[in-house]
Motif scaffolding. Structure first.
Motif, PDB file in Angstrom:
ATOM      1  N   ASP A 182       0.848  -1.192   0.000  1.00  0.00           N
ATOM      2  CA  ASP A 182       0.000   0.000   0.000  1.00  0.00           C
ATOM      3  C   ASP A 182       0.886   1.245   0.000  1.00  0.00           C
ATOM      4  OD1 ASP A 182      -1.969   1.874   0.266  1.00  0.00           O
ATOM      5  OD2 ASP A 182      -2.580   1.285   2.292  1.00  0.00           O
ATOM      6  N   PHE A 183       1.753   1.337  -1.003  1.00  0.00           N
ATOM      7  CA  PHE A 183       2.591   2.509  -1.206  1.00  0.00           C
ATOM      8  C   PHE A 183       3.070   2.487  -2.652  1.00  0.00           C
ATOM      9  CE2 PHE A 183       5.173  -0.924   0.463  1.00  0.00           C
ATOM     10  CZ  PHE A 183       6.281  -0.952  -0.358  1.00  0.00           C
ATOM     11  N   PHE A 184       3.388   3.665  -3.174  1.00  0.00           N
ATOM     12  CA  PHE A 184       3.817   3.764  -4.568  1.00  0.00           C
ATOM     13  C   PHE A 184       5.333   3.656  -4.642  1.00  0.00           C
ATOM     14  CE2 PHE A 184       5.189   6.033  -8.369  1.00  0.00           C
ATOM     15  CZ  PHE A 184       4.394   5.438  -9.331  1.00  0.00           C
ATOM     16  N   VAL A 185       5.822   2.830  -5.576  1.00  0.00           N
ATOM     17  CA  VAL A 185       7.254   2.660  -5.780  1.00  0.00           C
ATOM     18  C   VAL A 185       7.708   3.675  -6.840  1.00  0.00           C
ATOM     19  CG1 VAL A 185       9.074   1.091  -6.524  1.00  0.00           C
ATOM     20  CG2 VAL A 185       7.198   0.240  -5.103  1.00  0.00           C
ATOM     21  N   SER A 404       3.390  -8.417   2.051  1.00  0.00           N
ATOM     22  CA  SER A 404       2.118  -9.049   1.678  1.00  0.00           C
ATOM     23  C   SER A 404       2.282 -10.217   0.713  1.00  0.00           C
ATOM     24  CB  SER A 404       1.144  -8.027   1.078  1.00  0.00           C
ATOM     25  OG  SER A 404       0.883  -6.991   1.997  1.00  0.00           O
ATOM     26  N   ALA A 405       2.870  -9.986  -0.451  1.00  0.00           N
ATOM     27  CA  ALA A 405       2.993 -11.040  -1.464  1.00  0.00           C
ATOM     28  C   ALA A 405       4.443 -11.507  -1.558  1.00  0.00           C
ATOM     29  CB  ALA A 405       2.518 -10.538  -2.822  1.00  0.00           C
ATOM     30  N   ILE A 459      -4.316  -8.465  -3.463  1.00  0.00           N
ATOM     31  CA  ILE A 459      -2.864  -8.406  -3.331  1.00  0.00           C
ATOM     32  C   ILE A 459      -2.202  -9.365  -4.297  1.00  0.00           C
ATOM     33  CG2 ILE A 459      -0.950  -8.792  -1.722  1.00  0.00           C
ATOM     34  CD1 ILE A 459      -2.846  -8.030   0.525  1.00  0.00           C
ATOM     35  N   GLY A 460      -2.899 -10.433  -4.654  1.00  0.00           N
ATOM     36  CA  GLY A 460      -2.339 -11.440  -5.537  1.00  0.00           C
ATOM     37  C   GLY A 460      -1.838 -12.667  -4.806  1.00  0.00           C
ATOM     38  N   ILE A 461      -2.332 -12.875  -3.586  1.00  0.00           N
ATOM     39  CA  ILE A 461      -1.914 -14.036  -2.804  1.00  0.00           C
ATOM     40  C   ILE A 461      -2.689 -15.261  -3.268  1.00  0.00           C
ATOM     41  CG2 ILE A 461      -1.887 -15.039  -0.496  1.00  0.00           C
ATOM     42  CD1 ILE A 461      -1.483 -12.241   0.612  1.00  0.00           C
ATOM     43  N   TYR A 775     -13.230  -3.016  -1.371  1.00  0.00           N
ATOM     44  CA  TYR A 775     -12.178  -3.189  -2.355  1.00  0.00           C
ATOM     45  C   TYR A 775     -12.801  -3.212  -3.755  1.00  0.00           C
ATOM     46  CZ  TYR A 775      -9.250  -4.383   1.613  1.00  0.00           C
ATOM     47  OH  TYR A 775      -8.564  -4.352   2.800  1.00  0.00           O
ATOM     48  N   GLY A 776     -12.084  -2.686  -4.700  1.00  0.00           N
ATOM     49  CA  GLY A 776     -12.600  -2.645  -6.058  1.00  0.00           C
ATOM     50  C   GLY A 776     -13.282  -1.330  -6.355  1.00  0.00           C
ATOM     51  N   PRO A 777     -13.912  -1.207  -7.533  1.00  0.00           N
ATOM     52  CA  PRO A 777     -14.543   0.051  -7.934  1.00  0.00           C
ATOM     53  C   PRO A 777     -15.758   0.375  -7.072  1.00  0.00           C
ATOM     54  CG  PRO A 777     -15.065  -1.701  -9.497  1.00  0.00           C
ATOM     55  CD  PRO A 777     -14.035  -2.259  -8.567  1.00  0.00           C
TER      56      PRO A 777
END
Length: 890
Positions: A182-185, A404-405, A459-461, A775-777
Motif C-alpha cells: 500500500d505505497f507507490f514505488v 504481503s505477497a 494483493i495477488g496471494i 475493495y474494487g470500484p
C-alpha cells in the motif's frame, strides 16, 4: 580526529556539485566527489543512450536526488497545492540519466568506485560506454568498480538506466521485491551519487554496500564495555600486501578510549576477514533519547612505512539491548517504553527524492510529537534517517520490502529469483546499517499472513501458499550475519478479525512479534484491541510482542459533530479529522496502559502516496498520517500524542478546521498537559479543568454565539501560561435550528438548510441504504424517491433511541423524515414522543410510503421549557427509525 570523507558524504552534498570534489591531502586517503548537478534525463526507452556519442541535448536537466514520479493529491481546491491532477505522473517504467563530469587528476592511480545510495527499482550503469553492472532492489546502497573505465582529469560520461516497472511474470522486475504494498514505488536516482577513490588496499567496498567494518557491543559491565570489530580488508591489487590495521574508538572530545593493532597478509584479489576486540573502561553509553552519546570508530590500514592506505570512520554508540516478553525493551539494563510512528520516505512534490533537509525536518516533527522510536517501513531507508536517529537517540526498526505477497501471481511458491533478491536485500540492509546504535531489530516481512481473507485476491496471494519456508531462510540469514540483533515481522490477521478466513500463523518465524491491528477502522471497535492483544499474548507468552501499526484515516477538510454518529468509511470519503482523533484517544487508552508490549508504532507519521485509495479528501494518498503529505498541517491527533508523550507545555483546541459550525451547541475539547486549563469564549470564562484524564479537557454543551466565536484555551503552567485560540462561525440559520442527518458520520448537503452529522443521540445504531465502500470500484448509488436529498435521507438511526437537544425555551416545529430500508408494511411500527408527549403513534413508514425507497415526512409543534427537547423514538413492533430531524423556532 577528522571524520572520514565517505562518512561525511551527506554533509558535503550540500556544497559540492557534479564538477566539485573534496580536496586530496595527506590526512585523507580517500577522495569523494559528489555527483549531484548537471544530469540530463529522459523518461521512456532510449535505444543506444548508453553510447558516448548519443545526442542528449533535448533531454531535461535535473539534479540528483531525482524521481520522475508525482503521485497523490488532495481534492479540495487550494492555491498552494504542490501536486494537482495536472502535475501527477504515475509512470512506472524506464528512465535514463546521463552525466558528463571531470574528476581531478588525483584520481589517477587510485581504485575508483561509483556509489549509488539508491536507484529504483532496477539500475544498469555505464561509464564512458563500458557496462559496469546492474543492481536489483530500489532501497539500498550499491557500488561498482569504475577503475578501468574512469579517465582522471578528463571528461567522463556516466549513464544510468533506472526501471521502476511493476513486477510481472517475464518483466525485468519480476523477481525484485516488493511485489505488492500500500505505497507507490517511485522511480529514479532518488538518493545521492558519489565517485570515491581508494587505494588498492581498502575496507571492502564491495561488501553489499556496507562500510567494510562492523562493530558490536558484546558486553556492558558497570562502567566498562567490550566491543568487537569485524574488519573486511580487501586487496584489489595483483600482488600480495602486508598491512597493519589500527582500530580506535574515539570519544566526542577526540580522546582515544580503546585501541587495537594487528597485522595481516592480504592475498591478491581477495578479502580477509579479521576480528579486533576493544576494551573500554569508563565507557559513556548510548542511552537513547536521554543521552545519545556517540563515539567515532576509526579503522586505518597502514603499510610498512606507516603510511595510511585507507581510513574508515563510523559513528558508533556503545549500548546493550535486549527485549523481554514482560518488561519490553531493556536498554543498558533499564526498561524503555517505546512509543512512536511508522514512516514512509515520500513528500508531496518530491516523492522519494527527499534531500537531507527534508528528512531532518521530518525527524524534528516526529521528535516534537514526543516519539522515541520509528519503524522504517516497508523497505530500507537511507543513511540520513539512520544518522539522525543515532544523533537523537531514536530507536529504529529496519525492514526489507517483503510486503504481503511473496510469490508471483497464481503461484504457490516463490521463484529462485525472488528468494535470491530477498536474501540480497536483507544482506544489504544489515551490512549498511549494522553500526547504527539506533537500530535494534531486523524486519524480515510485513503482513504475509492474509491467507484466505477478502483482501488476499487484491494483493495477488494464492490461497494455501505458505510463506514460512522463506521466512525461516531469512531469519537464519539475519542471525548468521548479525547475531546481536533479533529478527521481527509484522502480522496482519491472526485473531479472528476476518471471520473464519484461514490465516497462516507466521509470528513464530521471527524472534520478536509485531502485530498490525486496525480495530475501529477496517473492523470492529477500538475497544476490542485489548482483547486481541490478550489472545496473541496467550498464544505465545514467551515471545515479546509489539503493536506495529494502528491507525485511521483523517481528512483535514472533512468534519463530524460526533465521531460515533455513523459508520466510518474506511475505503471511501467519510473520513473526518475528528474520527482520527477519537480513534487514537481510544486506542492509546488501551496501549498506553500496557507494560507488556515492547513497543507501539502508530500508522503513520505523514500522509503518503499509494495507488489503491480514493479516500477522504485525497486521491492516491493514504490519509492515516498525523501530518499532511505536504507537512503543512499537523492534525489534531498529532497534538493528542504531543500532550501525552512530550513534556513540553502543550495546549491545543481540537476541531479548529471545522470553522463553519452546524449546531449552536457543542462540546469543546482541548489537549493540554497543563495542571489546569481555562477556556474562554468571546472573552467569557467557561471554567477551569484540572489534571485532565489522558490530557483531554472537555467543556460540554457550550452555547455558541451567532456570528463569530473566538475560543481561547489557556494552560496554567508553573513557568507561565500557554495559550491556544481558534475562530469559529455560526450562521443565523444554524443558530436558530437543529438539523440532524441521522445515522451519518458526515452530514450530507441538503436543499432545506445546513444539516449537521448525527449527534445528541443516546442508543440505536446507524445504517444506510447505500452500499458500503469496499475493495474494487465504487458501487452505484441508489436513488431515494420523493426528495432531492438522496444522500441525506439514505442514512438512518434505528432501534430504541433518544435525542436530547439543549435549546432555549420557546415553541418549535419538528420535521422528521423517514425511509424504510428493509421492512414490509406492518413489520415496523413505532411511536415518537417529544418531552414525554406522544406526537406520532404506531408510525409505519413502509405503509405510508406506498413504494420502496420512498421518503416520508411528518411534522408537529412542541413547546420547550427547561432548556431541553427530548425526542424519544420507541418501538411498537420491530425497531424505530428516522433519517433526518429538523427543529426550527416558530
Amino acid at each position: 580526529m577528522k571524520r572520514h570523507l565517505l562518512a561525511t558524504a551527506i554533509a558535503l552534498s550540500f556544497a559540492l556539485g557534479a564538477h566539485a570534489q573534496a580536496p586530496a591531502n595527506g590526512s585523507e586517503p580517500r577522495i569523494t566527489m559528489q555527483l549531484k548537478g548537471g544530469w540530463r534525463f529522459h523518461l521512456g526507452e532510449a535505444p543506444s543512450a548508453e553510447k558516448v556519442d548519443f545526442p542528449d541535448g533535448n533531454w531535461a536537466p535535473v539534479t540528483v536526488p531525482h524521481t520522475w514520479n508525482r503521485v497523490g493529491y488532495y481534492t479540495t481546491p487550494s492555491p498552494d497545492r504542490v501536486n494537482t491532477p495536472d502535475t501527477i505522473n504515475k509512470t512506472q517504467g524506464t528512465g535514463w540519466y546521463r552525466l558528463s563530469f571531470t574528476p581531478s587528476g588525483d584520481f589517477k592511480g587510485k581504485r575508483a568506485w561509483l556509489q549509488f545510495d539508491a536507484v529504483s527499482r532496477r539500475a544498469e550503469v555505464w561509464l564512458n560506454g563500458q557496462y559496469l553492472g546492474r543492481h536489483e532492489g530500489g532501497f539500498s546502497r550499491f557500488r561498482l568498480d569504475a577503475t578501468a573505465a574512469l579517465k582522471p582529469g578528463a571528461a567522463n560520461l556516466l549513464v544510468v538506466k533506472a526501471d521502476n516497472s511493476k513486477p510481472a511474470p517475464g518483466s525485468t522486475t519480476a523477481d525484485i521485491l516488493p511485489l505488492a504494498g500500500d505505497f507507490f514505488v517511485h522511480g529514479g536516482i532518488y538518493r545521492n551519487v558519489a565517485l570515491i577513490a581508494t587505494s588498492d588496499i581498502h575496507a571492502d567496498m564491495l561488501d553489499h554496500g556496507g562500510p567494510g567494518i562492523y562493530a558490536t557491543t558484546k558486553t556492558v559491565d558497570g562502567n566498562s564495555a567490550q566491543v568487537q570489530v569485524a574488519i573486511h580488508a580487501r586487496n584489489s591489487s595483483s600482488r600480495k600486501n602486508k598491512v597493519t590495521i589500527v582500530t580506535r574508538l574515539v570519544d566526542a572530545t577526540g580522546r582515544t578510549v580503546a585501541e587495537g593493532t594487528q597485522s595481516a597478509n592480504l592475498p591478491p584479489g581477495e578479502t580477509v576477514k579479521m576480528e579486533q576486540p576493544l576494551s573500554v573502561t569508563h565507557a559513556r553509553l548510548w542511552q537513547g533519547t536521554t543521552d545519545p552519546y556517540l563515539h567515532d570508530l576509526v579503522v586505518e590500514f597502514q603499510d610498512g612505512r606507516g603510511q595510511v592506505l585507507d581510513r574508515v570512520t563510523q559513528k558508533f554508540g556503545i549500548r546493550e539491548v535486549r527485549v523481554d516478553a514482560t518488561q519490553g525493551l531493556i536498554l543498558n539494563g533499564k526498561p524503555v517504553r517505546l512509543h512512536g510512528v511508522g514512516l514512509h520516505q515520500d513528500l508531496e512534490g518530491k516523492g522519494w527524492a527527499m534531500d537531507e533537509t527534508d528528512i531532518a525536518k521530518d525527524v524534528e516533527i516526529i521528535r516534537e510529537m514526543g516519539a522515541n522510536t520509528i519503524r522504517l517501513t516497508h523497505y530500507q531507508h537511507g543513511p540520513t534517517i539512520h544518522e539522525l536517529a543515532d544523533k537523537h537517540g531514536l530507536i529504529l526498526w529496519d525492514e526489507i520490502p517483503l510486503v504481503s505477497a511473496w510469490t508471483p501471481p497464481g503461484k504457490m511458491v516463490a521463484t529462485e529469483g525472488l528468494i535470491a533478491n530477498a536474501r540480497r536485500q536483507l544482506q544489504e540492509l544489515i551490512k549498511q546499517n549494522q553500526n547504527h546504535a539506533a537500530v535494534v531489530t531486523w524486519g524480515i516481512a510485513n503482513e504475509v499472513d492474509f491467507g484466505s481473507t477478502p483482501v488476499a485476491p487484491f494483493i495477488g496471494i494464492t490461497s494455501g501458499s505458505d510463506p514460512a519456508p522463506l521466512l525461516r531462510e531469512l531469519r537464519a540469514l539475519s542471525t548468521a550475519i548479525d547475531p546481536s540483533r533479533p529478527t521481527v515481522l509484522a502480522t496482519c490477521c491472526e485473531g479472528g478479525m476476518f471471520g473464519d478466513a484461514q490465516i497462516p500463523i507466521v509470528a513464530t518465524e521471527a524472534d520478536l512479534g509485531g502485530a498490525n491491528r486496525y480495530f475501529g477502522w477496517y473492523y470492529g471497535k477500538p475497544s476490542q484491541l485489548g482483547a486481541n492483544i490478550e489472545t496473541l499474548r496467550a498464544a505465545r507468552p514467551s515471545q515479546p510482542l509489539a503493536i506495529t501499526e494502528y491507525g485511521a484515516g483523517g481528512a483535514v477538510t472533512i468534519h463530524t459533530d460526533d465521531p460515533l454518529g455513523g459508520p466510518v468509511d474506511a475505503r471511501g470519503r467519510d473520513q473526518p479529522e475528528e474520527y482520527l482523533s477519537y480513534f487514537h484517544e481510544e486506542s492509546w487508552a488501551i496501549l498506553g496502559a500496557r507494560t507488556d508490549l515492547w513497543a507501539t508504532w502508530l500508522w503513520n507519521a505523514f500522509d503518503f502516496a499509494t495507488l489503491v485509495r480514493k479516500e477522504g479528501d485525497a486521491q492516491d494518498i493514504n490519509t492515516k498520517g498525523l501530518v499532511t503529505y505536504d507537512r503543512k498541517v499537523k492534525k489534531d491527533a498529532f497534538f493528542f500524542y504531543k500532550a501525552n508523550w512530550n513534556p513540553a507545555p502543550t495546549v491545543h483546541i481540537t476541531g479548529r478546521r471545522y470553522v463553519n459550525r452546524a449546531y449552536p451547541v457543542t462540546h469543546i475539547r482541548v489537549y493540554s498537559n497543563a495542571p489546569a486549563t481555562e477556556l474562554q469564549l468571546n472573552g467569557r470564562g467557561l471554567g477551569v479543568r484540572r489534571d485532565c484524564p489522558q490530557k483531554i479537557c472537555v467543556w460540554e454543551d457550550v452555547l455558541l454565539d451567532q456570528g463569530d466565536n473566538a475560543v481561547a484555551a489557556v494552560g496554567l503552567f508553573a513557568d507561565g501560561p500557554v495559550r491556544d485560540s481558534v475562530n469559529w462561525t455560526l450562521d443565523a440559520g444554524s443558530a436558530r435550528a437543529f438539523r440532524i442527518d441521522s445515522g451519518a458520520l458526515v452530514a450530507a448537503p441538503s436543499e432545506h438548510g445546513r444539516f449537521g452529522s448525527d449527534a445528541f443521540f443516546t442508543g440505536g445504531t446507524a445504517g444506510s441504504v447505500q452500499p458500503a465502500s469496499g475493495y474494487g470500484p465504487p458501487r452505484p448509488r441508489k436513488v431515494v424517491n420523493g426528495t432531492a436529498d438522496t444522500m441525506l435521507i439514505s442514512t438512518y438511526r434505528e432501534g430504541d433511541f433518544t435525542y436530547r437537544l439543549p435549546m432555549a425555551d420557546g415553541t418549535y416545529r419538528v420535521t422528521l423524515s423517514f425511509l424504510e430500508p428493509t421492512a414490509a408494511p406492518g413489520e415496523r411500527q413505532f411511536d415518537v414522543l417529544a418531552n414525554g408527549e406522544k406526537k406520532l403513534r404506531s408510525l409505519d413508514v413502509a405503509a405510508l410510503a406506498g413504494a420502496p425507497m420512498t421518503m416520508v415526512s411528518r411534522n408537529f409543534e412542541v413547546k420547550v421549557t427547561g432548556g431541553k427537547l427530548v425526542l424519544h423514538f420507541t418501538p411498537v413492533k420491530g425497531k424505530a427509525i428516522v433519517s433526518a430531524i429538523a427543529v426550527e423556532a416558530i
